[in-house]
Design a protein around this motif. Structure first.
Motif, short mmCIF file in Angstrom:
data_model
loop_
_atom_site.label_atom_id
_atom_site.label_comp_id
_atom_site.label_asym_id
_atom_site.label_seq_id
_atom_site.Cartn_x
_atom_site.Cartn_y
_atom_site.Cartn_z
N VAL A 1 0.84 -1.21 0.00
CA VAL A 1 0.00 0.00 0.00
C VAL A 1 0.87 1.25 0.00
O VAL A 1 0.59 2.22 -0.73
N VAL A 2 1.94 1.25 0.79
CA VAL A 2 2.85 2.39 0.82
C VAL A 2 3.46 2.59 -0.56
O VAL A 2 3.55 3.73 -1.07
N ASP A 3 3.89 1.49 -1.19
CA ASP A 3 4.47 1.58 -2.53
C ASP A 3 3.48 2.14 -3.54
O ASP A 3 3.83 2.98 -4.36
N GLN A 4 2.24 1.70 -3.48
CA GLN A 4 1.21 2.21 -4.39
C GLN A 4 1.00 3.71 -4.19
O GLN A 4 0.86 4.46 -5.15
N ASN A 5 0.99 4.14 -2.94
CA ASN A 5 0.82 5.57 -2.66
C ASN A 5 2.02 6.38 -3.16
O ASN A 5 1.85 7.48 -3.70
N LEU A 6 3.21 5.84 -3.00
CA LEU A 6 4.41 6.53 -3.51
C LEU A 6 4.36 6.66 -5.03
O LEU A 6 4.70 7.70 -5.58
N LYS A 7 3.95 5.61 -5.69
CA LYS A 7 3.84 5.66 -7.15
C LYS A 7 2.84 6.73 -7.57
O LYS A 7 3.08 7.49 -8.51
N GLU A 8 1.73 6.81 -6.88
CA GLU A 8 0.70 7.81 -7.20
C GLU A 8 1.24 9.22 -6.96
O GLU A 8 1.01 10.13 -7.75
N GLU B 1 12.87 7.38 -8.19
CA GLU B 1 11.80 6.42 -7.94
C GLU B 1 12.31 5.36 -7.00
O GLU B 1 13.35 4.75 -7.25
N GLN B 2 11.58 5.14 -5.90
CA GLN B 2 12.01 4.14 -4.93
C GLN B 2 11.56 2.77 -5.39
O GLN B 2 10.47 2.61 -5.95
N LYS B 3 12.38 1.79 -5.11
CA LYS B 3 12.02 0.41 -5.42
C LYS B 3 11.04 -0.07 -4.37
O LYS B 3 11.20 0.22 -3.18
N PRO B 4 10.01 -0.80 -4.78
CA PRO B 4 9.05 -1.28 -3.79
C PRO B 4 9.67 -2.33 -2.87
O PRO B 4 10.53 -3.10 -3.29
N VAL B 5 9.21 -2.31 -1.63
CA VAL B 5 9.70 -3.27 -0.66
C VAL B 5 9.21 -4.66 -1.02
O VAL B 5 9.97 -5.60 -1.11
N VAL B 6 7.92 -4.76 -1.26
CA VAL B 6 7.31 -6.04 -1.63
C VAL B 6 6.31 -5.78 -2.72
O VAL B 6 5.47 -4.90 -2.59
#
Length: 195
Positions: free
Chosen positions: A140-147, A178-183
């Motif tokens: 969810v954090v990764d999705q929010n960062l992408k947005e 761009e940060q790499k997603p954790v999972v």
């Protein structure tokens, strides 16, 4: 003006059940008549009733026999194209309901993890979260960062064409990394953790 939704259940009172049957039968006959007249098609209706020995037929027996004979002359594939029996109808409804349940479960899980994320931002510590919850939270954090990154890029593209001031501020701004997603589990991973 629309009618309120009717509760589909067996009417236990005999007289009320008989009165409802007559009222609904009259309404169905009217609708079949309108369908036949307005659309210019051949239609018939056959009503079997526990209150009468003979079935009631619309428009008449000869008209119904003619429509049925025309139906039987059609190829078998075309006859059964839109036909549904009780079993297949219920099977379709169950499949549709289970798909809706899966979709709603995914949405609920995502909202739950979003709430956990906001609690973390409010400096509340992560408590009582298992590994699956942490993976879902990372997703969810990764999705929010992408947005957020998409919005920043769109904002930069929109303002860079508007004025030279924006071009100067864009040059001064550090490049967006761009940060790499954790999972990267997606919502499918979320479902796995629940079972």
């Amino acid at each position: 003006m629309t009618r309120k939704k009717v509760k589909l259940a067996f009417i236990t009172n005999d007289s009320a059940r008989k009165a409802t049957f007559k009222k609904r039968k009259k309404g169905l006959m009217k609708k079949v008549s309108e369908l036949s007249t307005l659309c210019g098609i051949d239609a018939c209706a056959i009503f079997y009733s526990p209150y009468e020995n003979q079935p009631e037929v619309w428009p008449n027996t000869m008209g119904a026999q003619r429509v049925l004979a025309e139906f039987k002359r059609m190829p078998e594939m075309e006859q059964s194209k839109k036909m549904v029996n009780q079993e297949s109808f219920i099977r379709q409804r169950i499949a549709k309901a289970s798909e809706q349940l899966k979709k709603q479960s995914k949405e609920n899980r995502e909202k739950e993890m979003t709430e956990v994320m906001y609690q973390c931002l409010a400096e509340k510590w992560l408590q009582n979260l298992n590994l699956g919850d942490l993976n879902d939270l990372g997703w969810v954090v990764d999705q929010n960062l992408k947005e957020i990154n998409k919005r920043i890029e769109a904002f930069r593209k929109g303002t860079s064409t508007s004025s030279s001031f924006a071009a100067v501020s864009q040059a001064a701004a550090p490049p967006l990394v761009e940060q790499k997603p954790v999972v990267e589990l997606g919502l499918e991973g979320m479902q796995r953790t629940q079972t």
